[in-house]
Structure formats: structure tokens, C-alpha cells
Design a protein around this motif. Structure first.
Motif, PDB file in Angstrom:
ATOM      1  N   PHE A 104       0.870  -0.967  -0.013  1.00 19.40           N
ATOM      2  CA  PHE A 104      -0.013  -0.050  -0.061  1.00 19.40           C
ATOM      3  C   PHE A 104       0.914   1.208  -0.086  1.00 19.40           C
ATOM      4  CE2 PHE A 104      -3.066   3.057   1.685  1.00 19.40           C
ATOM      5  CZ  PHE A 104      -4.247   2.726   0.888  1.00 19.40           C
ATOM      6  N   GLY A 105       1.935   1.090   0.543  1.00 17.86           N
ATOM      7  CA  GLY A 105       2.875   2.332   0.891  1.00 17.86           C
ATOM      8  C   GLY A 105       3.819   2.534  -0.117  1.00 17.86           C
ATOM      9  N   ALA A 106       3.957   1.594  -1.023  1.00 13.68           N
ATOM     10  CA  ALA A 106       5.160   1.339  -1.893  1.00 13.68           C
ATOM     11  C   ALA A 106       4.934   2.473  -3.230  1.00 13.68           C
ATOM     12  CB  ALA A 106       5.493   0.101  -2.619  1.00 13.68           C
ATOM     13  N   LEU A 107       4.988   3.537  -2.932  1.00 13.08           N
ATOM     14  CA  LEU A 107       4.527   4.633  -4.270  1.00 13.08           C
ATOM     15  C   LEU A 107       5.848   5.131  -4.602  1.00 13.08           C
ATOM     16  CD1 LEU A 107       1.175   6.237  -2.888  1.00 13.08           C
ATOM     17  CD2 LEU A 107       1.679   4.290  -4.443  1.00 13.08           C
ATOM     18  N   GLY A 108       7.013   4.779  -4.345  1.00 10.26           N
ATOM     19  CA  GLY A 108       8.217   5.547  -4.732  1.00 10.26           C
ATOM     20  C   GLY A 108       8.325   5.660  -6.224  1.00 10.26           C
ATOM     21  N   PHE A 109       8.052   4.480  -6.852  1.00 10.44           N
ATOM     22  CA  PHE A 109       8.092   4.617  -8.588  1.00 10.44           C
ATOM     23  C   PHE A 109       7.082   5.724  -8.861  1.00 10.44           C
ATOM     24  CE2 PHE A 109      10.328   0.733  -7.691  1.00 10.44           C
ATOM     25  CZ  PHE A 109      11.211   0.677  -8.509  1.00 10.44           C
ATOM     26  N   PRO A 110       5.977   5.746  -8.636  1.00  7.45           N
ATOM     27  CA  PRO A 110       5.199   6.812  -9.003  1.00  7.45           C
ATOM     28  C   PRO A 110       5.645   8.210  -8.728  1.00  7.45           C
ATOM     29  CG  PRO A 110       3.879   5.652  -7.552  1.00  7.45           C
ATOM     30  CD  PRO A 110       4.973   5.013  -7.771  1.00  7.45           C
ATOM     31  N   VAL A 111       6.184   8.263  -7.458  1.00  8.31           N
ATOM     32  CA  VAL A 111       6.686   9.585  -6.947  1.00  8.31           C
ATOM     33  C   VAL A 111       8.014  10.141  -7.987  1.00  8.31           C
ATOM     34  CG1 VAL A 111       8.223  10.697  -5.107  1.00  8.31           C
ATOM     35  CG2 VAL A 111       5.987   9.366  -4.660  1.00  8.31           C
ATOM     36  N   ILE A 112       8.810   8.946  -8.257  1.00  2.76           N
ATOM     37  CA  ILE A 112       9.774   9.367  -9.153  1.00  2.76           C
ATOM     38  C   ILE A 112       9.415   9.817 -10.438  1.00  2.76           C
ATOM     39  CG2 ILE A 112      11.678   8.279 -10.818  1.00  2.76           C
ATOM     40  CD1 ILE A 112      12.613   8.857  -8.104  1.00  2.76           C
ATOM     41  N   THR A 113       8.522   9.221 -11.096  1.00  2.34           N
ATOM     42  CA  THR A 113       7.964   9.799 -12.448  1.00  2.34           C
ATOM     43  C   THR A 113       7.182  11.206 -12.350  1.00  2.34           C
ATOM     44  OG1 THR A 113       5.723   8.624 -11.836  1.00  2.34           O
ATOM     45  CG2 THR A 113       7.351   7.220 -13.131  1.00  2.34           C
ATOM     46  N   ASP A 114       6.845  11.429 -11.024  1.00  3.25           N
ATOM     47  CA  ASP A 114       6.453  12.930 -10.727  1.00  3.25           C
ATOM     48  C   ASP A 114       7.434  13.634 -10.477  1.00  3.25           C
ATOM     49  OD1 ASP A 114       3.684  12.041 -10.682  1.00  3.25           O
ATOM     50  OD2 ASP A 114       3.651  11.329  -8.468  1.00  3.25           O
ATOM     51  N   THR A 115       8.784  13.324 -10.097  1.00  2.00           N
ATOM     52  CA  THR A 115       9.797  14.309  -9.828  1.00  2.00           C
ATOM     53  C   THR A 115      10.989  14.223 -10.631  1.00  2.00           C
ATOM     54  OG1 THR A 115      10.593  12.874  -8.293  1.00  2.00           O
ATOM     55  CG2 THR A 115       8.988  14.119  -7.127  1.00  2.00           C
ATOM     56  N   ALA A 116      11.192  13.432 -11.321  1.00  2.00           N
ATOM     57  CA  ALA A 116      12.517  13.322 -12.085  1.00  2.00           C
ATOM     58  C   ALA A 116      12.514  14.207 -13.139  1.00  2.00           C
ATOM     59  CB  ALA A 116      12.597  11.881 -12.503  1.00  2.00           C
ATOM     60  N   PRO A 117      13.605  14.835 -13.467  1.00  2.00           N
ATOM     61  CA  PRO A 117      13.934  15.836 -14.579  1.00  2.00           C
ATOM     62  C   PRO A 117      13.526  15.051 -15.791  1.00  2.00           C
ATOM     63  CG  PRO A 117      15.695  15.791 -13.197  1.00  2.00           C
ATOM     64  CD  PRO A 117      14.790  14.693 -12.791  1.00  2.00           C
ATOM     65  N   LYS A 118      12.628  15.803 -16.719  1.00  2.00           N
ATOM     66  CA  LYS A 118      12.156  15.111 -18.062  1.00  2.00           C
ATOM     67  C   LYS A 118      13.323  14.567 -18.891  1.00  2.00           C
ATOM     68  CE  LYS A 118       7.954  18.018 -18.127  1.00  2.00           C
ATOM     69  NZ  LYS A 118       7.178  18.880 -18.962  1.00  2.00           N
ATOM     70  N   GLU A 119      14.437  15.108 -18.835  1.00  2.00           N
ATOM     71  CA  GLU A 119      15.459  14.513 -19.663  1.00  2.00           C
ATOM     72  C   GLU A 119      16.347  13.399 -19.184  1.00  2.00           C
ATOM     73  OE1 GLU A 119      17.129  18.092 -17.631  1.00  2.00           O
ATOM     74  OE2 GLU A 119      15.240  17.390 -18.130  1.00  2.00           O
ATOM     75  N   MET A 120      15.863  13.211 -17.725  1.00  2.00           N
ATOM     76  CA  MET A 120      16.715  12.204 -17.177  1.00  2.00           C
ATOM     77  C   MET A 120      15.822  11.156 -16.349  1.00  2.00           C
ATOM     78  SD  MET A 120      20.138  14.191 -15.891  1.00  2.00           S
ATOM     79  CE  MET A 120      19.052  15.491 -15.161  1.00  2.00           C
ATOM     80  N   VAL A 121      14.762  10.703 -16.885  1.00  2.00           N
ATOM     81  CA  VAL A 121      13.946   9.978 -16.054  1.00  2.00           C
ATOM     82  C   VAL A 121      14.696   8.577 -15.794  1.00  2.00           C
ATOM     83  CG1 VAL A 121      11.762   8.583 -16.001  1.00  2.00           C
ATOM     84  CG2 VAL A 121      11.805  10.908 -16.866  1.00  2.00           C
ATOM     85  N   GLY A 122      15.303   7.984 -16.828  1.00  2.00           N
ATOM     86  CA  GLY A 122      16.035   6.761 -16.609  1.00  2.00           C
ATOM     87  C   GLY A 122      17.298   6.989 -15.602  1.00  2.00           C
ATOM     88  N   LEU A 123      17.881   8.036 -15.667  1.00  2.00           N
ATOM     89  CA  LEU A 123      19.036   8.040 -14.805  1.00  2.00           C
ATOM     90  C   LEU A 123      18.610   8.269 -13.380  1.00  2.00           C
ATOM     91  CD1 LEU A 123      22.036   8.696 -14.350  1.00  2.00           C
ATOM     92  CD2 LEU A 123      21.796  11.187 -14.845  1.00  2.00           C
ATOM     93  N   CYS A 124      17.517   9.035 -13.369  1.00  2.00           N
ATOM     94  CA  CYS A 124      17.013   9.309 -11.988  1.00  2.00           C
ATOM     95  C   CYS A 124      16.511   8.210 -11.137  1.00  2.00           C
ATOM     96  CB  CYS A 124      15.972  10.636 -12.103  1.00  2.00           C
ATOM     97  SG  CYS A 124      15.457  10.956 -10.423  1.00  2.00           S
ATOM     98  N   ALA A 125      15.716   7.363 -12.204  1.00  2.00           N
ATOM     99  CA  ALA A 125      15.142   6.094 -11.781  1.00  2.00           C
ATOM    100  C   ALA A 125      16.359   5.003 -11.111  1.00  2.00           C
ATOM    101  CB  ALA A 125      14.336   5.561 -12.687  1.00  2.00           C
ATOM    102  N   GLY A 126      17.525   5.325 -11.955  1.00  2.00           N
ATOM    103  CA  GLY A 126      18.795   4.351 -11.726  1.00  2.00           C
ATOM    104  C   GLY A 126      19.195   4.991 -10.357  1.00  2.00           C
ATOM    105  N   ILE A 127      19.508   6.067 -10.035  1.00  2.00           N
ATOM    106  CA  ILE A 127      19.874   6.435  -8.788  1.00  2.00           C
ATOM    107  C   ILE A 127      19.029   5.964  -7.742  1.00  2.00           C
ATOM    108  CG2 ILE A 127      20.614   8.441  -7.406  1.00  2.00           C
ATOM    109  CD1 ILE A 127      21.202  10.027  -9.744  1.00  2.00           C
TER     110      ILE A 127
END
Length: 441
Positions: A362-385
Motif C-alpha cells: 500500500f505504501g510502495a509509491l516510490g516509483f510513481p513519486v519518481i515519475t512525478d519528480t524526475a527531470p524530464k530529460e533524465m527519467v531513466g538516470l534518476c530512476a537508476g539512482i
């Protein structure tokens, strides 16, 4: 809107191709988790057959985590550079190959079997590293903001689905055949889905079945449909940009929270079947069936957490509130795992484990949060970090729990460790992460 779109006869109808893409992401992710837990399913047999102890098995498990963690940033860069679909296909093929080869490690000289298992786990971690950053990019590409938490929660919930489906299946294979066949079966399944993925999955601008209406809907809703647009080249990852991401207070809090969250995940993935067999005396087959119960609740929690978050968003709550409330509720429920130390009733223990896994999902919302917050040009890199931090857990957790169990001859300290991790994950969002919004570099 850019109209270099390969649409078919559905231009005037709103298609729903994005849900088909999500279905394939869900299935492939479930396979990846099954490959990760396969060694755990056969762990008790390995301990007996090869005269291992839990600490040695913990070190073998950690080989996967080390490789998986180290390859997150390179994997994220490859995704940004060459696109999600192509890199995912290669990733799936090679992790299926390394899983398949686990089944033949018995032919290695006895003194090298442990080394061979650790090496194959390491290579499995290398191959699987791009998977979750790819999932994040695909959801950001195909889904508008108001559907994103639900979509991300669905692919994230595949880990629970994987445990619920594959734990009984692989336990049955182990019992009726031998532990080597577990890896052969999973490898073959992976090869089949590599072919399916390569033929049927595309980006929005390249998919022949997506309509102009659907494409317009997802783009206007915030989907980054041009992320993998052909002929657009991404620059190599900049250390200064990586530093900016890590030193930003909110981004750091999101990253750190994922480490604590994954500690819970890896207890259930790696140690829960062994806990049932060694601490509670379940036969291997029954342990596989019982392990599916918390997984079913985790799956339900994973879906409901995303749906609830998107519901709050549609009701007018801010993005920050809509994401943080399910996280706080979920982590409080997950912390209830410590109560298993205060009962010897196996039925109550399974109920508490199910409640804890429901809360974790229920609380595992880290991935949608990353899609909400990652810089548009670096979504893959941000998700990698993000996954680097998260996957310190599969390095640390097997070692810590293996050592705690070996030294104390009990899982009690391990459950305290997991419970505290849930509370720390919650605290990261309450006290470190500020507003949830797109981070611009």
C-alpha cells in the motif's frame, strides 16, 4: 502535437493500448522477481545437499544485490540513450540465460559450486538492473499524471503476484523433481517472453495500434511520449547532475526511503520461505503455499495504494498529500511485522505477515513519486539512482539477517530490524521530503 505517429485504422476511436503495454510490463516484472526468489525457494535443499549455512547463503544472495546496485546508473543511462524497449529486451534475454544456467551449476567441481552460484547471482543482478528504471520510463511515456500512480503500483505489485504464483509452482517443482529444474523452467519462460516482448511492445509514437485520440489524451495529461523519439540522442550522464539529484533534500529523502522499503521486500523475497521452514517447521511444499498468502495481500495492497493515491489526486488533494498519505498508512501497517515475535501461533503469524506485506504494498509509491519528480530529460538516470539506494537493501539485508539468525539462532532480531526499516521509510517522507513536484536541472 507531433504527428509522425504510426497509427492504424483507429484514428477516430480512443484506444487503450497503454493498458496492454502495462500488462506486458507487469508479466515481465513478475518473471524478474521469480528469477530472484528461485534461489530462496530451493535454499533449504541447497543447505542440506551442499552443507551450507545461512550466512553463506546470505552472501550468495548478496552477490545479486551488489551487481544490481552497481549497474543501476549505467542501466539508467543506457535506457535514456537507446530507449526502454530495446534495452529491456536484451535485459530479459540475458537474465533468463543466467537463471537457466543456475540449473547446471551442480556439474561444477564441489569446491567451486558456491563461487559458481555467487557468480551467476552477480550476472543475474547485472542483467536485471535496467528492469525497474525501464518500467518507470515506460509508465512515464504511456500514462498521464492522473493514472500514473495506479499504473506504477500495478507493475510494482507484480512482485507480490510473482510470490503468490511462482512460490507454490517452484516449490512443487523442487519437491517433485529437483531444485535444478526450478531454474530451467524459469529460464525457458523468460526466453518465450523475450520473443513476445520484442514483437508486441513499442513506444507510443511507434505503436501501430495506438490511436490519435489515445495519443492526444496521454500527452495532454502529462505523458512524456517523446522520451524515446527516434534520432534524439541523450548525452552521457553528468556527474554534476547526479550530484544535484542526490544533494537535493527532497530527492535524497525519496531515494533513502526506498532503501528502507526494500529491506521489507527482501525479507519476504529471500528469508520468509526459509523462516517458515527453519523457524516454524513447515515442509518445503507447504512453505511455498503459505508464502503465497502474504503475497496475495501484498498484491492487493500494492494495487489499492496506487488507486487510493490517484483517487485523492482526482478529489483535489495536492500531489504531495495524495502520495504521502498512503505511504504513511502503509509503513505503519508494515511495522506490525514485529508482533510476530510475541506469539507462537502460526495462524496469527501468517495473519500478521499478510498485514505487514499489505501495508508494504500500500505504501510502495516510490516509483510513481519518481515519475512525478524526475527531470524530464533524465527519467531513466534518476530512476537508476533511486534504485541504487533501494538496492543497497538486497546487499545489506541478506547479510544482516543471515548474521542475526546465525548468532542468535532466532528470527526475532531480524523481524525487529524489518519493522524499524518500515518506520524509517515513513519518516523519510514525513521529515525529509518536502513538496512532491518536478525537479528541474
Amino acid at each position: 502535437m507531433d504527428t509522425e505517429i504510426r497509427v492504424g485504422v483507429y484514428n477516430n476511436k480512443k484506444t487503450h493500448v497503454r493498458f496492454l503495454i502495462l500488462f506486458f510490463v507487469f508479466i515481465i516484472t513478475a518473471i524478474s522477481y521469480a528469477d530472484r526468489v528461485a534461489l530462496s525457494i530451493v535454499g533449504s535443499d541447497l543447505i542440506k545437499e551442499m552443507n551450507l549455512d545461512v550466512a553463506t547463503l546470505g552472501r550468495i544472495f548478496s552477490a545479486f544485490g551488489i551487481a544490481y546496485m552497481l549497474m543501476q546508473i549505467p542501466g539508467g543511462y543506457l535506457l535514456d540513450r537507446y530507449g526502454s524497449i530495446k534495452i529491456y529486451a536484451y535485459s530479459l534475454f540475458f537474465w533468463s540465460l543466467f537463471t537457466f544456467l543456475h540449473g547446471f551449476v551442480i556439474f561444477a567441481p564441489a569446491m567451486y559450486i558456491v563461487v559458481s552460484l555467487a557468480l551467476l547471482q552477480f550476472l543475474l543482478g547485472v542483467a536485471e538492473a535496467p528492469a525497474f528504471p525501464a518500467n518507470t520510463r515506460i509508465v512515464a511515456t504511456w500514462f498521464p499524471t492522473k493514472e500514473r500512480a495506479t499504473a506504477a503500483s500495478i507493475f510494482n505489485a507484480s512482485q507480490y503476484f510473482s510470490l503468490a504464483v511462482f512460490s507454490p509452482l517452484l516449490s512443487w517443482v523442487t519437491y517433485n523433481f529437483n531444485w535444478q529444474y526450478v531454474f530451467v523452467v524459469m529460464g525457458v519462460i523468460g526466453f518465450i517472453f523475450t520473443l513476445i516482448w520484442s514483437r508486441l511492445v513499442r513506444n507510443p509514437l511507434e505503436h501501430r495500434s495506438v490511436s490519435a485520440a489515445e495519443l492526444s489524451y496521454i500527452e495532454q495529461g502529462g505523458a512524456m511520449i517523446h522520451m524515446d523519439k527516434p534520432k534524439v540522442k541523450n548525452k552521457s550522464p553528468s556527474m554534476s547532475n547526479i550530484k544535484k539529484l542526490i544533494t537535493n533534500r527532497s530527492m535524497f529523502g525519496i531515494f533513502l526511503s526506498q532503501y528502507f522499503l526494500n529491506t521489507i521486500t527482501w525479507f519476504f523475497l529471500v528469508w520468509f520461505p526459509i523462516y517458515l521452514v527453519q523457524a516454524k517447521g513447515f515442509p518445503v511444499v507447504k512453505a511455498g503455499l503459505v508464502a503465497a498468502i502474504p503475497a496475495i495481500f501484498g498484491f492487493s495492497g500494492g494495487i489499492l495504494g496506487g488507486v487510493f493515491s490517484d483517487f485523492l489526486l482526482k478529489k483535489g488533494f495536492s500531489l504531495t498529500v495524495a502520495r504521502k498519505i498512503p505511504i504513511v498508512i502503509g509503513m505503519l501497517l508494515a511495522a506490525c511485522i514485529v508482533l510476530c515475535n510475541y506469539t507462537n501461533n502460526n495462524t496469527i503469524i501468517i495473519i500478521l505477515m499478510a498485514l505487514a506485506f499489505f501495508g508494504k504494498g500500500f505504501g510502495a509509491l516510490g516509483f510513481p513519486v519518481i515519475t512525478d519528480t524526475a527531470p524530464k530529460e533524465m527519467v531513466g538516470l534518476c530512476a537508476g539512482i533511486f534504485n541504487v539506494f533501494g538496492n543497497l537493501a538486497p546487499v545489506v539485508t541478506p547479510l544482516v539477517i543471515g548474521t542475526l539468525v546465525k548468532e542468535t539462532h532466532s528470527f526475532n532480531a531480524a523481524l525487529i530490524y524489518v519493522s524499524c526499516s518500515a518506520l524509517m521509510s515513513m519518516c523519510c517522507y514525513l521529515f525529509i521530503v518536502k513538496d512532491i513536484k518536478r525537479f528541474e536541472i
